[in-house]
Design an enzyme around this catalytic site. Structure first.
Site, PDB file in Angstrom:
ATOM      1  N   ASP A 211      25.458  44.519 -15.147  1.00  0.00           N
ATOM      2  CA  ASP A 211      24.752  43.338 -14.665  1.00  0.00           C
ATOM      3  C   ASP A 211      23.515  43.727 -13.848  1.00  0.00           C
ATOM      4  OD1 ASP A 211      24.946  40.349 -14.040  1.00  0.00           O
ATOM      5  OD2 ASP A 211      24.857  41.201 -12.022  1.00  0.00           O
ATOM      6  N   GLU A 261      21.818  45.000 -18.585  1.00  0.00           N
ATOM      7  CA  GLU A 261      20.970  43.816 -18.459  1.00  0.00           C
ATOM      8  C   GLU A 261      19.719  44.262 -17.704  1.00  0.00           C
ATOM      9  OE1 GLU A 261      20.817  39.305 -16.628  1.00  0.00           O
ATOM     10  OE2 GLU A 261      21.756  40.913 -15.506  1.00  0.00           O
TER      11      GLU A 261
END
Ligand code: NOJ
Length: 529
Positions: A211, A261
């Protein structure tokens, strides 16, 4: 486990399906999806033909950011079931040949995490240095403002610092105040997060989605962002040594994948993340946010190929739990579904790894949320509404997602837009996806080199893939008018978005507006002619 091995990394040419667990399937009627729900629907994913699933975070969390605020990385939140359910899910997915990626949030925790709770106690606490604490211009007080001008990712424009009355300093948070940033300058933080990574790899997952990974490195001097210069609170060179360390852990678990990401909007900036000893794949937000337009897409695809010579390192996607659904995004004139299907065909054709977000396979639109049902203050509820599994007229208002009251409203289109109805409809979007994924698996897995993308005729994107015995051409007419496109003599139709199309050629294909086809051209057949 029934997963085959080959010399190519398993994720190359694979299709990874993103599950947003809160909204996938609810097994216990509390209105929120859970892991037993996911297990109960794995057969849908087998039929669809995906190679892997990526689950948004399932760990213990106060849910200020619906799981991206983790209070214990090594425990499954009771809302999703328990630790045994995670084991069951991994086992059941593997039994079906589906690999499992978990979502790791390395850069921040919940403010309820025991590290942060301890860190707040006083400035000499051993956990103080786990987070980024600083005085503002008026030490010990909030009135002089925060230590620098950094802004949080959301709410957009909010400051990235919150003053903590208990310990009299500001702490940094790249996202919500409930998500304090970990201090990666502290080597013990890296050790602890490495433990988390090992914990889940030991539990048998096949990789991780990392993330907000571009936030893992920031200017250690915490200098102000300056106009016209890149932000100092992200993408700082110090993050690369951290990624090398993360990668070295994964390398001890052969065949595991790290997809990051990398929330940056210039493809050039992705390149360092894809060094051989860092991420395997980086989600490409330039592509994800592109218009449904042939010239723009061809330019993006070609640029990426020039920047990253190894074609297996691309991670293509168009939507996720943060981004609007393609059908809605491309719906300026009522043709959102047609464009979404063209994009589906494009994703199937691309060299690299493609990611699909739950519901995309149905052509779902974003669901309007009445003001009294809004739960995400950053506007992401419409793309997070539950999966419609069955028509409400047969299964009740929960559309097969839940027997209770769903945490977000069910799409008003659920009567027609649900898995069961689309499964039995040969012309459905679901069946188009299933066939596209089958073609990708059976034929395009063998492609070599990079794909070539160009615009042979105005409005038409062409993607060419080579295999030893021939080539595949994907022709996508993003224009609303028809277009005539040359194709090799002898090319034959593999699949088209127009369900009534039976063939192409010879030597050309007349595409309708917003129509796409994939054709196959085998060299040997031409020579036999
Ligand atoms: C990116 C995630 O996709 C998003 O949902 C989340 O809010 C932020 N990172 C913070 O973790």
């Amino acid at each position: 486990m029934s997963i085959s091995t080959s010399s190519r990394n398993w994720w190359e040419q694979a299709v990874v399906y993103q599950i947003y667990p809160r909204s996938f399937a609810d097994s216990d009627g509390d209105g929120v999806g859970d892991l037993r729900g996911v297990v109960s629907r794995l057969d849908h994913l087998s039929r669809l033909g995906v190679d892997a699933i990526w689950l948004s975070p399932i760990f213990e969390s106060p849910m200020a950011d619906f799981g991206y605020d983790i209070s214990d990385h090594c425990r499954v939140d009771p809302l999703f079931g328990g630790d045994d359910d995670a084991r069951l899910l991994i086992e059941e997915a593997h039994r079906r040949g589906i690999r499992v990626l978990f979502d790791l949030v390395l850069g921040h925790t919940s403010d309820r995490h025991r590290w942060f709770q301890a860190s707040r106690q006083d400035r000499t606490n051993p956990y103080r240095d786990f987070y980024v604490w600083r005085d503002g211009p008026t030490p010990g007080r909030a009135d002089g403002g925060p230590p620098n001008n950094w802004e949080a990712g959301f709410p957009a424009g909010a400051r990235a610092w919150t003053f903590d009355d208990l310990s009299g300093q500001w702490y940094l948070h790249s996202h919500l105040p409930q998500q304090p940033d970990l201090n990666w300058e502290n080597p013990i933080v890296a050790d602890e997060q490495e433990r988390v990574l090992r914990f889940w790899l030991d539990a048998g997952i096949d990789g991780v989605r990392l993330d907000s990974i571009n936030r893992l490195g920031k200017d250690p001097l915490l200098r102000d962002n300056a106009p016209g210069l890149p932000l100092r609170q992200q993408d700082w060179p110090n993050l690369h040594e951290r990624l090398v360390r993360v990668r070295s852990v994964l390398d001890k678990y052969p065949g595991t994948l790290a997809v990051g990401e990398v929330w940056l909007f210039d493809q050039q900036l992705l390149v360092p993340y894809l060094s051989d000893d860092e991420l395997h794949l980086a989600h490409n937000f330039v592509f994800a946010r592109a218009d449904a337009d042939a010239t723009g897409l061809a330019a993006i695809l070609s640029e990426f190929g020039d920047l990253v010579p190894d074609p297996g390192r691309a991670a293509w996607f168009v939507s996720n739990h943060d981004e609007p659904r393609p059908r809605s995004r491309f719906d300026r004139d009522g043709y959102g579904l047609q464009r979404a299907e063209l994009i589906a065909m494009l994703l199937a054709s691309l060299r690299g790894t493609t990611f699909l977000y739950q519901g995309e396979e149905l052509g779902l639109a974003d669901t309007p949320i009445p003001p009294d049902r809004v739960v995400d203050l950053n506007g992401r509820d419409p793309q997070r509404t539950p999966m419609p599994w069955r028509a409400p007229s047969v299964s009740g208002p929960g559309a097969g997602f839940t027997t209770g009251r769903p945490w977000l409203p069910i799409t008003p289109d659920a009567e027609a837009m649900n898995v069961e109805s689309q499964r039995t409809d040969a012309r459905s979007t679901l069946n188009l996806y299933r066939r596209l994924i089958g073609i990708r698996r059976d034929r395009l897995r063998a492609v070599t080199g990079r794909h070539l993308a160009d615009v042979p005729v105005e409005g038409v994107l062409r993607v060419v893939n080579q295999v030893p015995a021939g080539r595949y051409e994907t022709l996508l007419n993003f224009g609303v008018e028809g277009a005539v496109v040359p194709i090799p003599d002898g090319a034959r139709l593999l699949i088209g978005t127009d369900r009534d199309r039976r063939d192409v050629g010879p030597g050309r294909v007349e595409l309708g507006g917003l129509e796409g086809v994939m054709v196959e051209h085998r060299y040997s057949e031409v020579h036999e002619r």
